[in-house]
Scaffold this active site. Structure first.
Site, short mmCIF file in Angstrom:
data_model
loop_
_atom_site.label_atom_id
_atom_site.label_comp_id
_atom_site.label_asym_id
_atom_site.label_seq_id
_atom_site.Cartn_x
_atom_site.Cartn_y
_atom_site.Cartn_z
N LYS A 105 4.10 12.80 25.44
CA LYS A 105 3.42 14.44 25.85
C LYS A 105 2.47 14.50 24.81
O LYS A 105 2.26 14.14 23.42
CB LYS A 105 4.61 15.12 25.68
CG LYS A 105 5.81 15.41 26.00
CD LYS A 105 6.06 16.20 27.33
CE LYS A 105 7.43 16.02 28.34
NZ LYS A 105 7.03 15.73 29.15
N ASP A 158 0.92 -0.94 0.21
CA ASP A 158 -0.19 0.08 0.19
C ASP A 158 0.78 0.99 -0.37
O ASP A 158 0.07 2.29 0.09
CB ASP A 158 -0.55 -0.28 1.22
CG ASP A 158 -2.28 -1.28 0.67
OD1 ASP A 158 -1.94 -1.68 -0.33
OD2 ASP A 158 -2.68 -0.95 2.03
N GLY A 159 1.91 1.08 1.13
CA GLY A 159 3.06 2.49 0.56
C GLY A 159 3.54 3.03 -0.66
O GLY A 159 3.44 3.53 -1.22
N ARG A 190 -7.47 16.26 25.18
CA ARG A 190 -6.44 15.71 24.82
C ARG A 190 -5.88 14.34 24.46
O ARG A 190 -6.77 13.42 25.17
CB ARG A 190 -6.49 16.19 26.43
CG ARG A 190 -6.85 17.40 27.52
CD ARG A 190 -5.03 17.46 28.93
NE ARG A 190 -4.18 17.03 28.55
CZ ARG A 190 -3.30 16.57 29.63
NH1 ARG A 190 -3.58 16.83 30.48
NH2 ARG A 190 -2.08 16.94 29.29
N ALA A 235 -7.19 3.99 10.82
CA ALA A 235 -8.21 4.44 11.38
C ALA A 235 -8.23 3.19 12.24
O ALA A 235 -8.96 3.07 14.12
CB ALA A 235 -8.89 5.21 10.98
N ARG A 262 2.66 6.16 -1.92
CA ARG A 262 3.39 7.75 -2.46
C ARG A 262 3.76 7.59 -3.92
O ARG A 262 3.68 8.92 -4.18
CB ARG A 262 4.79 6.20 -2.05
CG ARG A 262 5.98 7.30 -1.96
CD ARG A 262 7.22 6.53 -1.75
NE ARG A 262 7.32 5.15 -1.25
CZ ARG A 262 7.62 4.43 -0.63
NH1 ARG A 262 7.08 4.77 0.59
NH2 ARG A 262 6.98 3.05 -0.37
N ALA A 293 -5.45 6.90 21.66
CA ALA A 293 -5.00 7.50 22.80
C ALA A 293 -5.97 8.59 23.45
O ALA A 293 -4.57 9.21 23.57
CB ALA A 293 -3.35 7.19 23.20
#
Lengths: 287, 287, 287, 287
Positions: free
Chosen positions: B159, B80-81, B176, B192, B85, B213
């Site tokens: 972070k 797929d990459g 967040r 997804a 591309r 997350a």
């Protein structure tokens, strides 16, 4: 009213210079009935009022069944259940305005304290939102269309169902599960969401399929086109299942039955009362 | 080619009596390059062949960059990459046929052993599927459109990001999280899905938003209309984030940047090679 | 202090008749530093005060590094990050009391307005809760133990990792994913929860494994015994990954490295300040 | 047999030089009954055989109810349901060996083709695995202990339950949902998993709580200590619910009933027949 290709449409109904006709339905509890009484008294002088027969007996008025109301819109005092039940009783649903009596609902738009003010505005005209419904047939017999969802669910909580779903003739999934939810975009924030489905903007023309407790780790919610023709069949004999429409209508099914689900030509209609859009509602009601 | 309102369109390209032109791109590994060589040798006598410059050097042929190919379709040998591309390199993407070299992909349709047979068929004509892409701008600068998804993601895994998303001017969510995925229907079975999103039939005209997350138990995947105008902004200074398109293009962003996402006027195009529909692919590749 | 078999232990430390020693650490922001200053002034006359060197410079006091504090307990003014960083600096962690400066944290127990009152109580003695930590080694080198979690995560957001996990010599899972979280019960309500993990009562002696964006529909969170010996290895060359401990310490790893994870003999220690149990905290902080 | 603190224990039962006694139970289908007949004929000469009365009638043997069997172990031919039903019939469960007749089960260990070979080995002795069960009382009346799970579930699929759960006197959760699953570690791979719960290693001493279709986005699975004292109550009158134990026993409950759940002093016992550990089973049976 013409069938709409998309999941949602809206139109403005002007009532200026016309005699307005308002229907009333209610949940059978003292608070709801009292509010109906108050609204009838308040708007009786300025509108033609029809009260559902079940309600009218309780508050001492002449009644008329919802099925025979020729109102411009219907005020439903209660919860989402009251609205869904009322829609089920109409062949070509009149626009509904929901007054929210304490339940968390996506279909009830107006708080009781805002009811009078909201109705005052509607005397001059109102916006109607159309929401696509699902048409369900059981062995060829048409069941009431679903505004939120139709669920295939095991009749005995201890026993999984085995069933298969085809869409437009292609096998979508064969599953062992407690059941399967087929929801409209409108219903995506109701039972489908509890079972793990995504939040679907009502403007998306889609049907959402959410398995209930699937015995298969890879089972996932599906979002398929709104005009899909779905066929559902139990694949093992001897199991009893239920088809439940909007939490209101229920039918027993077995492996000898075929359920088909598609888009209903006749939408549900709602009076737009709040300025809040869908995202605002989700934030207010769900988090 | 005209813009299509829906997420997917298809059309038949007839090549009878015409000189066919085939482009080739490849992943840079021995098996893939060998297959390109074999196909070029086999179909060279019957078609005008163009080979991507990166590949041509490796197999000793004259090359031409993908950007300048005027082929009827491009054969992509790899995963797929490789396809994603290649699409990123074209302004108005030529239809692509993906030969699958060992990766699990939804965009690669043909197994290597079927490559010759499939190409034989395509010499006479082929069906083209159009898939809507997402148009992304960063502070007004246009980035390459996304075939699968655009992801906003923290640049430092330790972070969380603070960001907000508005759709058509309405606040959809303030969150967040590690990041947020904005996927096409086509991309719903790629990143997804790993992050918990639903499987969306490519015919549904929608954009899927899946939080990565999220530090908020009530965060859920969203499905919104395909023509939505999305705006994304970091809401806290001092955090570094990345915008990653189809896992191929990457840009740094800060709280001073504004990302907008909408429907691209120019779709991706795929040569339809397998008879399997979408549901069949999901069953084969995902379970 | 003896190693405890269970995930949590608690003991009462009496300070009656003894000179109490209190250490202070702080997040580097004006509000937090001001609160440290106020508390130092207030309790200076009645306790031996030690202030972390980073903080002491800012508020004009003599300082001592956390590593050399021989305090009865340490007051951490800031968020969960401040606490986690402080624990990482101590070989045998002194009990910590967290004052919450605005972040949603499970480790910070006391609101700033309650700080004085809470410290007054602690002058006479306090309850200490021990929380099991994870011991992590990278190719035999010991990394700082994790109070919340250790995460293996892709270093480049566009590239999935391929890795395998064995527990006590048995293969638990082989996975393609952005990463994997290995959390203590304590950490189950931190990053592990964002990635879809269950809420684990800190009294359960367990390690929680939560995949981050796994490219496999059947991947699920795992709960395994607290004394498990876990080994993690990348299975494909050429991918760069990070090991991140408590969001504080970070190390690069490749497929030539072996990460082992087990129970640390030395727990983290917390001063119990609130009467609220764990369930109360979940309700307050997470819903 | 002594109560065990942990969720799982195991011990070796030597039968050398002793007369072995084997009980048989079966699912009521031709294949299962035929296999029982074959095994009885084969091992009759070398062991004392007892056949469950239901089965014995079908295959023309003298029978004895499971409740009165004083066997060294019981061979259950069928699926997980056959085993669970058999355990429910014994006060202090004799070790069971499950022969798997076609269902996907975590409790059935042996394929029919391996049955003879496996039994040959067991004539000399065998390993017994103990698995903690849940003790359930309804208004003080003891119900059969649960090996997999006890479920509180709505009796009418259209109506959500409102209930609250306290653990050791602390409120854990107040919820609107179809129901709630309380599972042992053993049961974590059964119904609890279908409803979205984590995979719990049977050696973890824990109870898993998984909400079924909760009408609350923030509801999550919980893992709490194995010795927790759980109390469940419906909080709204007029709703009918069911308590279902291991999919076998069912009782009606209303808001006037109190359900308590804790660790049963008497475990279930299984003959260990396969070398595969738990992780191997998960990989084989679930993915």
């Amino acid at each position: 009213m013409p069938q709409m290709a998309s999941s949602t449409g809206s139109s403005w109904i002007s009532l200026e210079g016309m005699g307005i006709r308002i229907g009333f339905v209610s949940r059978n509890d003292p608070d709801s009935l009292r509010l109906v009484e108050k609204l009838v008294k308040r708007f009786g002088p300025r509108a033609e009022i029809m009260v559902d027969r079940d309600v009218s007996k309780q508050i001492g008025l002449a009644g008329r069944p919802v099925e025979e109301m020729d109102a411009d819109f219907i005020v439903s005092v209660g919860g989402d259940g009251t609205i869904l039940r009322t829609i089920h009783r109409m062949k070509d649903p009149i626009p509904i305005l929901g007054i929210n009596m304490g339940t968390v609902g996506f279909l009830v738009d107006v708080e009781p304290t805002d009811a009078v003010k909201t109705l005052e505005h509607l005397l001059f005209g109102f916006e109607v939102d159309e929401r696509t419904r699902l048409e369900i047939s059981l062995d060829g017999e048409m069941l009431p269309p679903a505004t939120n969802e139709v669920v295939l669910i095991t009749a005995s909580p201890a026993k999984l169902l085995d069933f298969q779903i085809t869409v437009g003739g292609s096998l979508l999934e064969r599953l062992r599960a407690d059941g399967m939810i087929f929801a409209t975009s409108t219903g995506s924030t109701a039972y489908a969401m509890s079972a793990g489905g995504p939040i679907v903007d009502p403007r998306v023309d889609a049907i959402v399929l959410v398995p209930v407790a699937p015995f298969k780790l890879s089972a996932r919610p599906w979002v398929i086109p709104g005009d899909s023709e779905i066929k559902v069949e139990l694949t093992l004999p001897g199991k009893e299942a239920l088809v439940v429409i909007d939490g209101q209508n229920m039918r027993n099914v077995t492996d000898r039955d075929v359920i088909t689900i598609g888009r209903s030509p006749i939408p549900a209609r709602f009076v737009r009362a709040s300025r809040d859009g869908f995202y605002e509602k989700v934030k207010t009601k769900l988090s």
